[in-house]
Motif scaffolding. Sequence first.
Motif, mmCIF file in Angstrom:
data_model
loop_
_atom_site.group_PDB
_atom_site.id
_atom_site.type_symbol
_atom_site.label_atom_id
_atom_site.label_comp_id
_atom_site.label_asym_id
_atom_site.label_seq_id
_atom_site.Cartn_x
_atom_site.Cartn_y
_atom_site.Cartn_z
ATOM 1 N N ASN A 57 0.799 -1.217 0.000
ATOM 2 C CA ASN A 57 0.000 0.000 0.000
ATOM 3 C C ASN A 57 0.835 1.272 0.000
ATOM 4 O O ASN A 57 0.398 2.307 -0.489
ATOM 5 C CB ASN A 57 -0.956 0.005 1.196
ATOM 6 C CG ASN A 57 -2.265 -0.679 0.859
ATOM 7 O OD1 ASN A 57 -2.330 -1.441 -0.097
ATOM 8 N ND2 ASN A 57 -3.292 -0.420 1.634
ATOM 9 N N ALA B 6 0.008 3.791 -2.776
ATOM 10 C CA ALA B 6 -0.505 5.105 -2.388
ATOM 11 C C ALA B 6 0.114 6.220 -3.228
ATOM 12 O O ALA B 6 -0.576 7.161 -3.640
ATOM 13 C CB ALA B 6 -0.243 5.358 -0.905
ATOM 14 N N LYS C 119 -1.424 6.029 -6.721
ATOM 15 C CA LYS C 119 -2.828 6.449 -6.658
ATOM 16 C C LYS C 119 -2.935 7.972 -6.540
ATOM 17 O O LYS C 119 -3.749 8.614 -7.231
ATOM 18 C CB LYS C 119 -3.480 5.760 -5.467
ATOM 19 C CG LYS C 119 -4.918 6.132 -5.193
ATOM 20 C CD LYS C 119 -5.472 5.293 -4.056
ATOM 21 C CE LYS C 119 -4.615 5.382 -2.818
ATOM 22 N NZ LYS C 119 -5.136 4.578 -1.699
ATOM 23 N N ARG C 120 -2.105 8.555 -5.696
ATOM 24 C CA ARG C 120 -2.143 9.994 -5.460
ATOM 25 C C ARG C 120 -1.815 10.764 -6.745
ATOM 26 O O ARG C 120 -2.467 11.756 -7.086
ATOM 27 C CB ARG C 120 -1.145 10.338 -4.356
ATOM 28 C CG ARG C 120 -1.368 11.649 -3.670
ATOM 29 C CD ARG C 120 -0.772 11.670 -2.280
ATOM 30 N NE ARG C 120 0.525 11.038 -2.199
ATOM 31 C CZ ARG C 120 0.771 9.936 -1.483
ATOM 32 N NH1 ARG C 120 -0.209 9.363 -0.806
ATOM 33 N NH2 ARG C 120 1.979 9.425 -1.439
ATOM 34 N N MET D 286 -9.018 1.556 -8.261
ATOM 35 C CA MET D 286 -9.641 2.456 -7.290
ATOM 36 C C MET D 286 -11.155 2.346 -7.275
ATOM 37 O O MET D 286 -11.841 3.261 -6.818
ATOM 38 C CB MET D 286 -9.208 3.907 -7.563
ATOM 39 C CG MET D 286 -7.832 4.233 -7.038
ATOM 40 S SD MET D 286 -7.440 5.989 -7.095
ATOM 41 C CE MET D 286 -6.956 6.189 -8.793
ATOM 42 N N LEU E 229 -14.405 4.439 -4.086
ATOM 43 C CA LEU E 229 -13.760 5.740 -3.960
ATOM 44 C C LEU E 229 -13.935 6.342 -2.575
ATOM 45 O O LEU E 229 -13.133 7.196 -2.162
ATOM 46 C CB LEU E 229 -14.316 6.687 -5.027
ATOM 47 C CG LEU E 229 -13.991 6.300 -6.479
ATOM 48 C CD1 LEU E 229 -14.588 7.310 -7.441
ATOM 49 C CD2 LEU E 229 -12.489 6.174 -6.700
ATOM 50 N N VAL F 259 -11.014 5.018 -0.758
ATOM 51 C CA VAL F 259 -9.844 5.761 -1.230
ATOM 52 C C VAL F 259 -9.766 7.109 -0.514
ATOM 53 O O VAL F 259 -8.690 7.532 -0.055
ATOM 54 C CB VAL F 259 -9.921 5.973 -2.758
ATOM 55 C CG1 VAL F 259 -8.829 6.931 -3.230
ATOM 56 C CG2 VAL F 259 -9.782 4.638 -3.485
ATOM 57 N N GLU F 260 -10.907 7.779 -0.371
ATOM 58 C CA GLU F 260 -10.936 9.089 0.301
ATOM 59 C C GLU F 260 -10.468 8.979 1.745
ATOM 60 O O GLU F 260 -9.630 9.774 2.207
ATOM 61 C CB GLU F 260 -12.352 9.655 0.261
ATOM 62 C CG GLU F 260 -12.491 10.975 1.007
ATOM 63 C CD GLU F 260 -13.923 11.277 1.403
ATOM 64 O OE1 GLU F 260 -14.207 12.456 1.672
ATOM 65 O OE2 GLU F 260 -14.739 10.339 1.479
ATOM 66 N N GLU G 205 -6.672 8.332 1.837
ATOM 67 C CA GLU G 205 -5.889 9.491 1.437
ATOM 68 C C GLU G 205 -5.919 10.588 2.497
ATOM 69 O O GLU G 205 -4.923 11.285 2.728
ATOM 70 C CB GLU G 205 -6.420 10.027 0.098
ATOM 71 C CG GLU G 205 -6.088 9.142 -1.083
ATOM 72 C CD GLU G 205 -4.601 8.840 -1.171
ATOM 73 O OE1 GLU G 205 -3.790 9.779 -1.287
ATOM 74 O OE2 GLU G 205 -4.242 7.649 -1.106
#
Length: 618
Positions: A199, A203, A206-207, A241, A254, A257-258, A261
């Motif tokens: 992860n 991460a 993904k970012r 995602m 999502l 994901v939020e 993050e």
Amino acid sequence: MASQWSAPANYENRPICILGGGVLGRRIAACFVAAGHHVRIRDPSAKSRDDAVKYIKENLSSFLSLLPKQPERQGSYDAHEDLAAAVKDCWLVFEAVPEILPLKESTFADLERYAPKDCILATNSSSFKSGELLSRVKDETKARVLNTHFMMPPQAIIVELMTSGHTTPEIFPFVEMRMREAGLHPVTALKESSGFIFNRIWAAIKREVLAVLAEGVSTPDVVDGIWKEQYNSLIGPCEMMGSSVGSTPHSVGLDTVEHIEQHYVDERGLPTSSLAWLRENFIKAGKLGLKSDKGGLYDPPTPGSRTKILFLNLGLGEPFGDKSISEVMKSGEILEITAEDRASKPVALVRNQALPDGIDVCDGRMYWTNMGNPNENDGTVLSANLDGSDIQTIIPSGHVHTPKQTHIDQTAKKLYFCDREGLRVMRSNLDGSEHETLVQTGDWRSEPDKAQVQHNWPVGITVSRKLNKFMWTQKGGSKASDGWIFSASLDMPQGSTASDRKDIEVLQKGLPECIDLEMDDDSGVLYWTDRGELPLGNTLNKKQMIGEPPAGEKHLGRQIIAQGLGEGIGLKFDRARNCVYVADMAGRLWKCDPNGGLKEKIYEGPTHVYTGLTFVKY
């Protein structure tokens, strides 16, 4: 001083509890139900509880297929609203509640209060270290807390384990063993870390993907396309995602994901612009990906646009181990895979079948043949719901010798199948009534010599309503170039019998070893697989049956549209996607262009042997 930790007392007979019945929580539960445990699912939402129980019921066979060996007992499961009742007597609790720190902290405080004092407490958090969740518990409780971060079983079976900073070291080999028993792949981090191993890497990717999208630099389909081509990957980062395209094993939604993050932003002081874009354009609108009906980074799929391939594994490719020959001969499976999801793995819908060979679908049920022992008159034809439940015998043992490909006339609701060693082409209603022989090339009971000649063996079958005919193959000897394709009327000519009908026509002869057939009435094209020897064998072929034959048929009387199959068997034409799916005995599924060209491998099972296939749209 040496640790005095010991495994929870009588853990084999105590429950496991999953806190959270969402997308991942219900999958964790199914893993341990399959492994023979009693699992309790706790969720305050009645809908989540009901959905979790339904998911386990409908998908348990997929998790059973992960197991290294069958459990000694059958697992069970139930759902609870009350946390104290759910964790009572448990030896292991997995926390899978939303990624919100105060909620997780209060959850562990409740677990310390209500769970047994020897219960192992695990968090499935993908962003929080378990040590960050323990501000409200005692030191002795911290020693039995760890992270167990599941990916997305049954397709993705890795579980990352990590210490809370206080976890008793002896817990890890114990938990690793329990994970392996459930068919999972545990990996233990060497030290405490925010985001684990995978992860932390994911991460950063993904970012930056979210930043590319938020700034309008590119679109999800282009990002995923570049990623797949550059890294020869089956799945792109936008799909991972929680997209609505492809039921990917890693899709989390999502909203998750939020939450993840936001944790990284808080911990590392990262920029918030991409997160604000995600909230404004997707989270507020309820566009969460697969878990919602509003789509996500991609628009939601339209009903009927996706394809599940149902295909048969003979079960003869696995090492025998301590199995008897009889057990090996009854280890066939009906598998299912999503054609559009290139990262998915097949799941077993039905197991323990006696050499399954042909399969077709009608009105929400699948119908398949089991060859049984080719030397015995013990073949069967069965049906079941599309999830593998409600198995019924259509043609019982003793009424068909060695049934092969099956084809359903969707208009007349008739089931057609060939009986290889029985030397017959047969038909029945979908419930098995009006079982009749349409063609007989010999009598296996009184003409043993005919039964040994493979030229007489019917194998593949299909139907053309436009031509009012059925067509079948007689494969000939192995690599003997003595294969034939015949046709006859759907209606028996007056005064004829199955053994002397006069309307039989030869469509093709001298084929390497023709097997299964598929007729597309709309285009008037007949497709078939051919085993045999290269260059003409191990191929997918087509022949124009309605209208003028194309120039490509000039030399062979047919066109070879795919080569290099590993003993091709099952095939099915998909008009919506303009392709032919093919299964071969080398354990591969192919997607082939009906106009020729390179074939595309959908999946390969290294120890599998595939025969028939079909598909359903959803």
